[in-house]
Structures are given as structure tokens and as C-alpha cells.
Design an enzyme around this catalytic site. Structure first.
Site, mmCIF file in Angstrom:
data_model
loop_
_atom_site.group_PDB
_atom_site.id
_atom_site.type_symbol
_atom_site.label_atom_id
_atom_site.label_comp_id
_atom_site.label_asym_id
_atom_site.label_seq_id
_atom_site.Cartn_x
_atom_site.Cartn_y
_atom_site.Cartn_z
ATOM 1 C CE1 TYR A 68 -2.405 1.419 -6.935
ATOM 2 C CE2 TYR A 68 -3.251 2.945 -5.287
ATOM 3 C CZ TYR A 68 -3.381 2.305 -6.515
ATOM 4 O OH TYR A 68 -4.478 2.559 -7.300
ATOM 5 C CG ASP A 69 -1.094 5.074 -0.406
ATOM 6 O OD1 ASP A 69 -1.923 4.760 -1.283
ATOM 7 O OD2 ASP A 69 -1.265 4.855 0.813
ATOM 8 C CB CYS A 101 -56.952 4.427 18.898
ATOM 9 S SG CYS A 101 -58.111 3.665 17.753
ATOM 10 C CB CYS A 103 -56.517 5.748 15.096
ATOM 11 S SG CYS A 103 -55.190 4.597 15.459
ATOM 12 C CE LYS A 145 -24.501 -13.996 -22.184
ATOM 13 N NZ LYS A 145 -23.497 -13.014 -21.803
ATOM 14 C CE LYS A 147 -34.287 -15.116 -12.007
ATOM 15 N NZ LYS A 147 -34.483 -13.738 -12.328
ATOM 16 C CB CYS A 158 -57.585 0.072 16.742
ATOM 17 S SG CYS A 158 -56.055 0.912 16.312
ATOM 18 C CE1 TYR A 160 -23.882 -8.576 -19.671
ATOM 19 C CE2 TYR A 160 -23.423 -8.921 -17.347
ATOM 20 C CZ TYR A 160 -24.160 -8.318 -18.350
ATOM 21 O OH TYR A 160 -25.168 -7.454 -18.029
ATOM 22 C CG ASP A 213 -1.997 -1.023 1.134
ATOM 23 O OD1 ASP A 213 -2.024 -1.735 0.105
ATOM 24 O OD2 ASP A 213 -2.784 -1.142 2.092
ATOM 25 C CD GLU A 269 -25.699 -7.614 -13.625
ATOM 26 O OE1 GLU A 269 -25.750 -7.331 -14.850
ATOM 27 O OE2 GLU A 269 -26.716 -7.798 -12.938
ATOM 28 N NE ARG A 324 -31.720 -4.041 -19.476
ATOM 29 C CZ ARG A 324 -33.040 -4.009 -19.321
ATOM 30 N NH1 ARG A 324 -33.554 -3.420 -18.287
ATOM 31 N NH2 ARG A 324 -33.837 -4.574 -20.201
ATOM 32 C CG ASP A 381 -29.057 -10.667 -7.886
ATOM 33 O OD1 ASP A 381 -29.633 -9.970 -8.742
ATOM 34 O OD2 ASP A 381 -29.610 -11.065 -6.849
ATOM 35 C CE LYS A 429 -30.450 -13.317 -15.205
ATOM 36 N NZ LYS A 429 -30.570 -12.190 -14.295
ATOM 37 C CB SER A 481 -34.239 -8.201 -19.943
ATOM 38 O OG SER A 481 -35.444 -8.351 -20.601
ATOM 39 C CG LEU A 482 -30.552 -12.610 -20.408
ATOM 40 C CD1 LEU A 482 -29.608 -13.064 -19.306
ATOM 41 C CD2 LEU A 482 -30.148 -13.245 -21.735
ATOM 42 C CD GLU A 492 -21.328 -15.300 -20.174
ATOM 43 O OE1 GLU A 492 -22.104 -14.448 -19.677
ATOM 44 O OE2 GLU A 492 -20.772 -15.161 -21.262
ATOM 45 C CB CYS A 542 -58.087 1.301 13.152
ATOM 46 S SG CYS A 542 -58.442 2.731 14.194
#
Ligand code: IVH
Length: 670
Positions: free
Chosen positions: A36-37, A412, A432, A291, A315, A409, A224, A33, A172, A136, A117, A115, A82-83, A113, A427
Site C-alpha cells: 500500500y505504501d 482557609c 481564602c 423511519k 432512546k 472552610c 444513513y 501495508d 454520523e 450539522r 452516538d 442511532k 433532529s429527531l 437503524e 466560605c
């Protein structure tokens, strides 16, 4: 000397991108690190001293200084489709048969592949530089979120290749499971709002206007797809799997699980294998994407309006778990509906901890015979709200009893009411406190009167201390400034802010006021339609129920609810009080956008199918220009706008001698 500077800048940029790649893509970091810095600081310094060499693809530009006010719109060069979904192997076999027949006996293979989320984005590279990133959106157009995407260190800002310079990559964006958990524990330590799941967090983050905040959230991406008309024409892109390999070589983050499958059986095996290891992955997936590999075959198979015919998503079944139902609490909403909520023994399921689930209503509790103390199977599907699927009866304790419907209720104590034919228990007490509180919270919502600073707990205090009895009292709070300032949790500044937000809400247009009042069944859109149709509260409050019912898109339940509200003493008083406070109860004269003489005050009836507009769109145009749309033809109708296959309304119009116009005539009027 300047030459050397440029050389050093180039060297630093390369070293930093290489370190980013090794850290974020291949997960084999080779710089500590500190080093890198140091490189980063040196680059920043050189660029500052030599601004002529600072370029947009520099790693120092991953976080831009100023927040964006509003994302610009990006029209996707090719729609982001979409699929189609499949849920079992029979669906997959059907898909394979369709592909086979569309390809007329040609040989073909698939790529399988994961999918992911998260949310789909598009990255555009021009001349080797990342120039534009977009969400999208609706598939046709999305938001330009270039600055937010630049903060993702695994996205290369520039590409080192003589061949692959101009192309679009899709992928994604997601947040890893453990990162999601630590974001949420941070939120919880700060007393902030918890995120629902990793996908929502990623999507919410992508919408933030300040890329500095985005940079603080650990977003990731898997790409993808790769597309480029020029490369495709030059036969430099041939198959999907080759594209994935090229993307990998160009140093994009490509997921390692992708595999070629020669037959649908191999596809099914892949699906089984992945479902098996799903929980061990560091990120959320909800299935497998299949695909057709060859790009020319993809092209010859083509797309339907929403999704490609050459791909399908398999799915996984929604995730389920068993837990104990500790208790059922009752919530009273602003309209008085009493909603039972399941308080569960917390369980971790599909990326988040679940401790509550809605039980919808008491019919649902009875149907599933859900009892306190039961073990229940809960499911979290694609949607975020968990559901109770069933009770495990063999685990039920002997002394359990059915959950009683509330006769009083819970807030009240008023006797509850269950209207005929409705699943809900109400109610009926308009006063109330839960309903009052709910109505106030609705009134101040951003899409209603937009009064900032009146969150649940503040409203509670104002009610408890007697400062307000309902939302109409908000407008008198300005007379109690001094009393408010000395309250706990209030201070001079926050009181001033709240009071000024309340004052500015008086400028909200009539349609917002109508929505904010919270009349049963009157949502935002309905309020707008009604406000434009009647133009003022006086016309609306004296309208007959069937006159309201006659408005295009307004049904009898809405009409009845409005009619009742304006005949009720409470409704009348409420309106008068708000009117006296200076709220808008008619559409502003210049307000109906740009009135058009051809439309002003004219009543239109729409029938048949129009070419350029849906009926709703045509209706909106008419109302915007000062006209009205009615559902049925009468002598009062000025025009009937008839599209293709117009039916009985047209006959009636002829009989009554109403002027019939075509879509072309309509456009002339416009
Ligand atoms: S291909 C036209 N591949 O799933 C093909 N999509 O339901 C559509 N997704 O919007 C994109 N993983 O957000 C593709 N390996 C993958 C994917 C994937 C996740 C998402 C993507 C898309 C949605 C379609």
C-alpha cells in the site's frame, strides 16, 4: 509517454481507493501495508512530476498541507433536522398511530437503524466527486470541514457511476470504543488532558484546524441518508432502504444492522434485540432510529419545525452501574461556594472510566442520604457528567454516619455560611486562597482577559511565592521579570510570553474587564449588556440599584450584586488598582460599533411581539447603535417600540405622552 503516465496514475488511484474500501469499509484488507505504501509513494511521485494530472479526488490529497484559519460557513440545502425522542414502547405505539392517521389508510413500512452516538455531517458530491463536507452546526448552517472529512478513508473521494453523480449524503462521524481508549491512554502518557468520551473526542477532532492532526485520529463514519432532488424527480430514489442499498453499492460505509419492519411490533422487537447486544458493538449507540421507508410518504407526512414527523428515535435507558463511594472531597470555587464531589471507585460506563461525580450541594447529599463507604448507583445519561442516582441501602455498613456539612472552610478554616433560602454553603472569606485562585483563573480565561500561560499550577506558584495576592497584582509582575525567570518551571521565554500576554490584555474592551472581575451573577452576556448600557464604570458604580434593575433582561439579583460590589471598600479598591494599571473602564468612543444619531442616548422600551426580530435581538441592535433599553415606561422614555398584542406598557406610554413607534418606524430609524 504522458498517456501512459495518466493511465498509471488512474490505475494507482483505483488500486488505492479499492484497498481503502476493503480495509476501512468491508474490513477485508487485501493489500499488506508495505505494498500500500509503495503504491502511495509511486502515485505521489508521479503527481509531483506531472502536476497537470494531480486532481483533488486523489488519495494523496486526503491530508492537506496547510491548517485552515477559519472554517467557512455552509448553508445546508435542506435543514439538518433532529429527531423526536421516545423512551418506551407506548411512545412508539403513539408514533405509529400518528403515522397511520397522517397516511390516511395507505400501507406503509418502517426502516429501523442504529442511532450512532457521534456527530452528524453532510457530504456533497458533484459530478461524482466529493466536493464539500459540513458539520450539522445549528441545522441551518454548519462549518465547512471538507479537509477534515477527507482524512476519513472510508469516505469515497470519487464515485464510479453513470447515474448517481450529484447528491448529498448524511451520516454520523464517530470514534470506536477501543480507539477512544487508546487515544486517552496516549494523552495520559503524554501528560495531556483526557477526553470525556468517544463522542466528545470525535466532535472535538472535527473542529481542529489542522487536518494533519485530524488524520492522526481514527475517525469513522456510517452514512444513513441520501438525497438528490434530480434523482428523486427521475424516480431513481424511491425508498430509504433502497437508498441504503445504493449507498452500499457506491461503496459508502453503511451500517449492517438496518432492517425493514412491517409493523410497530417488529420495530419493538428490533429495539429489544439491539439493546441486548449494545455492549458487544465496537462503537457507541444510544438508541434506534425508526423511519418511514417510502420517500414519497415521508414527503407527504412532512416535518415539524425541528424534526421530521416520519421518523423517531427510540432512546435506550441511560446506562447505570454500581460502585463504591470512597470519599467526599470539598471544592471551594471563586465565589466561595463549597461543592462536594464524590470520589468513586473507578468504573467503566458508557465508553469512559468514571471516578468522580458532582454531588451538587449538601441538600442533595442529605436528600439522598449519601454516606462515605456507601455503594451507589451511578448513571451516565446523554450529558457527560455522571450522576449519583441512589444509595443501595441494603449494602450499607452498620458503622456509617451521615456526611456532616462543613462548619469550617476546608481550605482557609473560616467559619462557613449558609444564606437563607440557598442550597449552597459558602466560605465567606474573600481572601481564602481557593477563592483567590479561582478568581485569578476566571480573570485570565480566554473569554475574559485572555491571558495565555497562566494555568492552575503556574498561578499556584505565583501565589505561594508571594508574587501576587490577587489578579490586580498581575499587572505589576513586569517589575519582577528577573525574579520570575529564576523560578522553577519558568524560563526567559515563558516569562516573556506571560508578561506580554498580560500587557496585551490591557486592550480588552470594558465589557470583558467587567466580566473578568468576577462579580457574583455577572456572566459574559450580562457584562456586555451592562457595559453598553452605562458606557463607563463611573456611571455604573454610581447607578442606583433600581436603575440597573430597569435594564431589559437584568433581574434584581444581578442589580443588587452590582450595587453592593461598588459600595464595598474591597470592590472600590480593586477597580482603582486596575484603572491605575491602564485597563479599559469605558466603552471605546468608536467602540459601540456604529453609533446612529437616531439611537444615541435614547431610551427605548419594547413591548408586544415583533415580526422580524425577537425582543432580545431588537434590544441588541438598539444598544449597539448607542441607545438604551429599559424595562419600564417612564417620563424619561424616548420611544416605545410596540409589536403585536402590546399590553399595559402601551397604555402607560399613551398616558405619559411617550412616542409610540411600530416595527416599520423602527426600521426607518435604522
Ligand atoms: S436520521 C431528519 N439516522 O441523531 C433525520 N440520525 O437526533 C435525522 N443519528 O442529528 C437524521 N444515527 O446526528 C439519523 N441512523 C441515524 C442516526 C442519526 C444517529 C443522529 C444524527 C442526528 C441526530 C438526531
Amino acid at each position: 509517454m504522458p498517456r501512459d503516465v495518466l493511465k498509471r496514475i488512474t490505475e494507482l488511484k483505483e488500486k488505492i481507493s479499492d484497498a481503502d474500501y476493503k480495509y476501512y469499509v468491508t474490513a477485508e484488507p487485501d493489500l499488506d501495508d508495505q505494498t500500500y505504501d509503495m503504491l502511495m509513494k509511486e502515485l505521489e511521485k508521479l503527481e509531483k512530476e506531472n502536476p497537470q494530472y494531480a486532481s483533488p479526488d486523489s488519495p494523496t490529497r486526503r491530508v492537506s498541507g496547510e491548517p485552515t484559519k477559519k472554517f467557512s460557513v455552509v448553508i445546508h440545502s435542506v435543514p439538518m433536522l433532529s429527531l423526536a425522542n421516545s423512551y418506551n414502547f407506548d411512545d412508539l405505539s403513539d408514533f405509529d398511530k400518528r403515522v397511520q392517521s397522517l397516511l390516511n389508510g395507505q400501507k406503509y413500512e418502517y426502516v429501523c437503524e442504529l442511532k450512532f452516538d457521534g456527530l452528524a455531517v453532510s457530504l456533497t458530491y458533484e459530478n461524482g466527486a466529493f466536493t464539500r463536507g459540513a458539520t450539522r452546526g445549528d441545522g441551518i448552517k454548519g462549518d465547512n470541514v471538507t479537509n477534515n472529512l477527507k482524512t476519513i478513508k472510508s469516505i469515497p473521494l470519487s464515485i464510479n457511476s453513470d447515474v448517481y453523480k450529484n447528491f448529498e449524503v448524511r451520516g454520523e462521524v464517530f470514534i470506536k470504543k477501543d480507539d477512544f481508549l487508546s487515544i486517552n491512554s496516549g494523552q495520559s502518557n503524554r501528560g495531556g488532558k483526557l477526553f470525556l468520551n468517544a463522542r466528545n473526542t470525535a466532535a472535538g477532532t472535527m473542529k481542529l484546524k489542522d487536518s494533519r492532526v485530524v488524520a492522526s485520529r481514527p475517525l469513522n463514519i456510517f452514512v444513513y441518508s441520501m438525497r438528490s432532488a434530480e434523482l428523486f424527480n427521475e424516480a431513481k430514489l424511491n425508498s430509504h432502504f433502497e437508498n441504503l442499498t445504493i449507498l452500499k453499492e457506491l461503496k459508502f460505509p453503511v451500517n449492517g444492522f438496518s432492517r425493514i419492519a412491517g409493523t410497530i411490533d417488529e420495530v419493538k422487537n428490533f429495539c429489544d434485540e439491539i439493546e441486548e447486544i449494545r455492549d458487544t458493538l465496537l462503537y457507541e449507540i444510544d438508541g434506534v432510529v425508526i423511519k418511514v421507508n417510502s420517500l414519497s410518504q415521508q414527503e407527504s407526512i412532512g416535518n415539524s419545525a425541528k424534526s421530521p414527523r416520519w421518523a423517531i428515535a427510540y432512546k435506550f435507558k441511560a446506562k447505570e452501574k454500581t460502585t463504591r463511594l470512597n470519599s467526599i472531597t470539598l471544592q471551594v470555587g471563586r465565589t466561595g461556594i463549597i461543592t462536594p464531589v464524590a470520589e468513586l471507585e473507578p468504573v467503566f460506563l458508557a465508553g469512559s472510566t468514571i471516578s468522580r461525580a458532582t454531588l451538587h450541594n449538601f441538600d442533595e447529599i442529605r436528600r439522598k442520604d449519601i454516606r462515605v463507604g456507601d455503594f451507589v448507583k451511578i448513571e451516565k445519561g446523554g450529558d457527560v457528567i455522571p450522576k449519583i442516582l441512589e444509595v443501595l441501602l441494603d449494602k450499607r455498613q452498620n458503622n456509617s454516619v451521615p456526611f456532616p456539612e462543613p462548619e469550617l472552610c476546608p481550605v482557609c478554616g473560616e467559619k462557613t455560611d449558609k444564606p437563607e433560602g440557598e442550597a449552597n454553603i459558602y466560605c465567606p472569606n474573600y481572601f481564602c486562597t481557593a477563592q483567590i485562585q479561582g478568581r485569578i483563573e476566571h480573570f485570565v480565561r480566554r473569554d475574559a482577559m485572555d491571558i495565555e500561560g497562566l494555568g492552575t499550577s503556574i498561578v499556584e506558584i505565583l501565589l505561594q511565592k508571594g508574587f501576587i495576592k490577587d489578579f490586580t497584582d498581575l499587572y505589576n509582575l513586569k517589575n519582577r521579570r528577573e525574579d520570575l525567570i529564576i523560578l522553577e518551571r519558568f524560563g526567559t521565554k515563558s516569562v516573556e510570553n506571560i508578561l506580554s500576554a498580560i500587557e496585551s490584555s490591557k486592550d480588552k474592551p470594558f465589557e470583558k474587564v467587567l466580566f473578568a472581575i468576577g462579580i457574583k451573577h455577572i456572566g459574559e452576556r450580562t457584562a456586555k449588556l451592562i457595559a453598553n448600557h452605562f458606557g463607563s464604570i463611573d456611571k455604573l458604580s454610581t447607578a442606583a440599584a433600581d436603575e440597573i434593575d430597569d435594564i431589559y433582561e437584568i433581574g434584581p439579583a444581578i442589580a443588587e450584586s452590582l450595587f453592593k460590589f461598588f459600595r464595598d471598600e474591597k470592590g472600590k479598591k480593586l477597580i482603582e488598582k486596575l484603572r491605575a494599571s491602564g485597563l479599559k473602564f469605558e466603552i471605546s468612543k468608536s467602540g459601540s460599533v456604529s453609533e446612529n444619531e437616531n439611537f444615541k442616548g435614547k431610551i427605548f422600551v419594547l413591548t408586544g411581539t415583533l415580526g422580524k426580530y425577537t425582543r432580545t435581538e431588537a434590544g441588541e441592535i438598539i444598544e449597539k447603535l448607542g441607545g438604551r433599553v429599559s424595562a419600564s415606561v417612564s417620563k424619561k422614555t424616548d420611544y416605545i417600540l410596540a409589536g403585536e398584542e402590546a399590553g399595559s406598557k402601551l397604555d402607560k406610554a399613551r398616558k405619559l405622552g411617550v412616542k409610540i413607534i411600530s416595527e416599520t418606524d423602527f426600521e426607518k430609524l435604522l
